[in-house]
Design a protein around this motif. Structure first.
Motif, PDB file in Angstrom:
ATOM      1  N   LEU A   1     -34.355   1.791  19.010  1.00 20.10           N
ATOM      2  CA  LEU A   1     -34.254   1.788  20.463  1.00 20.10           C
ATOM      3  C   LEU A   1     -33.676   0.464  20.959  1.00 20.10           C
ATOM      4  CD1 LEU A   1     -37.670   3.425  21.430  1.00 20.10           C
ATOM      5  CD2 LEU A   1     -35.411   4.449  21.670  1.00 20.10           C
ATOM      6  N   GLN A   2     -33.047   0.541  22.126  1.00 22.97           N
ATOM      7  CA  GLN A   2     -32.503  -0.661  22.752  1.00 22.97           C
ATOM      8  C   GLN A   2     -32.844  -0.623  24.231  1.00 22.97           C
ATOM      9  OE1 GLN A   2     -28.619  -1.610  21.449  1.00 22.97           O
ATOM     10  NE2 GLN A   2     -28.308  -3.283  22.901  1.00 22.97           N
ATOM     11  N   LEU A   3     -33.447  -1.722  24.711  1.00 19.82           N
ATOM     12  CA  LEU A   3     -33.846  -1.850  26.111  1.00 19.82           C
ATOM     13  C   LEU A   3     -32.896  -2.830  26.781  1.00 19.82           C
ATOM     14  CD1 LEU A   3     -35.956  -1.090  28.293  1.00 19.82           C
ATOM     15  CD2 LEU A   3     -37.272  -3.091  27.549  1.00 19.82           C
ATOM     16  N   GLY A   4     -31.899  -2.300  27.486  1.00 19.43           N
ATOM     17  CA  GLY A   4     -30.877  -3.169  28.039  1.00 19.43           C
ATOM     18  C   GLY A   4     -30.101  -3.817  26.902  1.00 19.43           C
ATOM     19  N   ASP A   5     -30.124  -5.153  26.876  1.00 21.34           N
ATOM     20  CA  ASP A   5     -29.454  -5.894  25.808  1.00 21.34           C
ATOM     21  C   ASP A   5     -30.401  -6.250  24.673  1.00 21.34           C
ATOM     22  OD1 ASP A   5     -27.099  -5.886  27.273  1.00 21.34           O
ATOM     23  OD2 ASP A   5     -27.582  -7.767  28.301  1.00 21.34           O
ATOM     24  N   LYS A   6     -31.654  -5.863  24.780  1.00 18.53           N
ATOM     25  CA  LYS A   6     -32.664  -6.245  23.790  1.00 18.53           C
ATOM     26  C   LYS A   6     -32.892  -5.114  22.791  1.00 18.53           C
ATOM     27  CE  LYS A   6     -37.372  -8.021  23.338  1.00 18.53           C
ATOM     28  NZ  LYS A   6     -38.616  -8.394  24.050  1.00 18.53           N
ATOM     29  N   GLN A   7     -32.790  -5.444  21.509  1.00 18.67           N
ATOM     30  CA  GLN A   7     -33.039  -4.482  20.445  1.00 18.67           C
ATOM     31  C   GLN A   7     -34.520  -4.468  20.086  1.00 18.67           C
ATOM     32  OE1 GLN A   7     -30.671  -2.471  18.955  1.00 18.67           O
ATOM     33  NE2 GLN A   7     -32.314  -1.505  17.773  1.00 18.67           N
ATOM     34  N   ALA A   8     -35.031  -3.310  19.682  1.00 14.41           N
ATOM     35  CA  ALA A   8     -36.424  -3.217  19.237  1.00 14.41           C
ATOM     36  C   ALA A   8     -36.642  -4.127  18.025  1.00 14.41           C
ATOM     37  CB  ALA A   8     -36.765  -1.776  18.876  1.00 14.41           C
ATOM     38  N   PRO A   9     -37.841  -4.718  17.885  1.00 10.14           N
ATOM     39  CA  PRO A   9     -38.110  -5.622  16.753  1.00 10.14           C
ATOM     40  C   PRO A   9     -37.873  -4.920  15.415  1.00 10.14           C
ATOM     41  CG  PRO A   9     -39.895  -5.708  18.366  1.00 10.14           C
ATOM     42  CD  PRO A   9     -39.016  -4.569  18.764  1.00 10.14           C
ATOM     43  N   ASN A  10     -37.186  -5.592  14.517  1.00  9.63           N
ATOM     44  CA  ASN A  10     -36.872  -4.985  13.215  1.00  9.63           C
ATOM     45  C   ASN A  10     -37.492  -5.756  12.052  1.00  9.63           C
ATOM     46  OD1 ASN A  10     -35.311  -7.249  13.298  1.00  9.63           O
ATOM     47  ND2 ASN A  10     -33.364  -6.230  12.864  1.00  9.63           N
TER      48      ASN A  10
ATOM     49  N   ASN B   1     -32.625   2.106  31.414  1.00  6.97           N
ATOM     50  CA  ASN B   1     -32.979   2.954  30.282  1.00  6.97           C
ATOM     51  C   ASN B   1     -34.423   2.762  29.839  1.00  6.97           C
ATOM     52  OD1 ASN B   1     -32.677   0.421  29.020  1.00  6.97           O
ATOM     53  ND2 ASN B   1     -32.089   1.381  27.098  1.00  6.97           N
ATOM     54  N   GLY B   2     -35.230   2.026  30.619  1.00  8.35           N
ATOM     55  CA  GLY B   2     -36.643   1.846  30.294  1.00  8.35           C
ATOM     56  C   GLY B   2     -37.370   3.179  30.205  1.00  8.35           C
ATOM     57  N   LYS B   3     -37.035   4.106  31.095  1.00  9.04           N
ATOM     58  CA  LYS B   3     -37.681   5.424  31.094  1.00  9.04           C
ATOM     59  C   LYS B   3     -37.355   6.189  29.806  1.00  9.04           C
ATOM     60  CE  LYS B   3     -38.037   9.659  33.852  1.00  9.04           C
ATOM     61  NZ  LYS B   3     -37.596  10.351  35.089  1.00  9.04           N
TER      62      LYS B   3
END
Length: 238
Positions: free
Chosen positions: A47-56, A143-145
């Motif tokens: 998942l990606q929240l705006g420009d932030k990628q989910a922790p990997n 895209n938070g929703k």
């Protein structure tokens, strides 16, 4: 001249242990690939929240596990061949590889123990940020929703572990998985924080058990390889 007596028994015992080690490497490689492509983790960690990628961070451990499984299969084959051929050179190389692999496994185990809580914590923080954006967003441009709904549908949960999370299924039913009735929605909805903890703790325990089993096998193999190598050296003198 081949080895005789107890040393010959050690030779075949080492071969059996190496075959088990080779199989364990294949199993670990298979489990690591399964964890890497598991639908729950991939749905969340891609998942990606705006420009932030989910922790990997979780995937770092998985890639280490894939490398360990592949190396174990190679080292296991090397040990089997060295034991059957009674080659001091191959057995010495095998012992060196085992020592390096054991040291890497200990280092990876320490890293995993230190980061076992941090992995779930980072994912929960990512979820909380997406949840806040989903509640405040006035349109679907944020895209938070979509991120929150992916969490809810993948883990069958709704809301964080606080008062807002408890009432979320009632006043934001567009974010939560649909239940048969309002009561089921209220009482059967689980906290996403709890589900995230269960998801990653279960997989980390599986990795930990595999690492302990492999470490025990490696210790036995290091002892047997040294004993066999000394036996071959002594038998070549006579």
């Amino acid at each position: 001249m081949g080895v005789e007596g107890c040393t010959k028994c050690i030779k075949y015992l080492l071969f059996v242990f190496n075959f088990i080690f080779w199989l364990a490497g294949g199993i670990i490689l298979g489990v690591a690939l399964w964890l890497r492509h598991d639908s729950q983790t991939t749905n969340i960690l891609y998942l990606q929240l705006g420009d932030k990628q989910a922790p990997n961070t979780f995937y770092v451990g998985i890639y280490i596990l894939i490398a360990v499984g592949a190396v174990m299969m190679f080292v296991g084959f090397l040990g089997c061949y060295g034991a059957i051929q009674e080659s001091q050179c191959l057995l010495g190389t095998f012992f060196t590889c085992l020592v390096i692999l054991f040291a890497c496994e200990v280092a990876a185990g320490i890293w995993g123990f230190v980061n076992k809580d941090q992995i779930a914590k980072d994912v929960k923080q990512f979820y909380d940020q997406a949840f806040q954006q989903a509640l405040m967003a006035e349109s679907d441009t944020n895209n938070g929703k979509a991120v929150v709904k992916t969490f809810h549908e993948t883990l069958d949960c709704c809301g964080p572990d606080n008062a807002i999370g408890v009432i979320t299924p009632l006043w934001r039913d567009d974010l939560c998985p649909k239940k048969d009735s309002v009561l089921n929605t209220l009482f059967e909805s689980s906290s996403c924080h709890k589900k995230i903890d269960e998801l990653f703790s279960g997989k980390l325990y599986l990795i930990g058990i595999a690492a302990i089993v492999v470490a025990v096998i490696m210790i036995f193999e290091m002892i047997l390889s040294m004993v066999l190598c000394c036996g071959i050296r002594n038998s070549s003198v006579y």
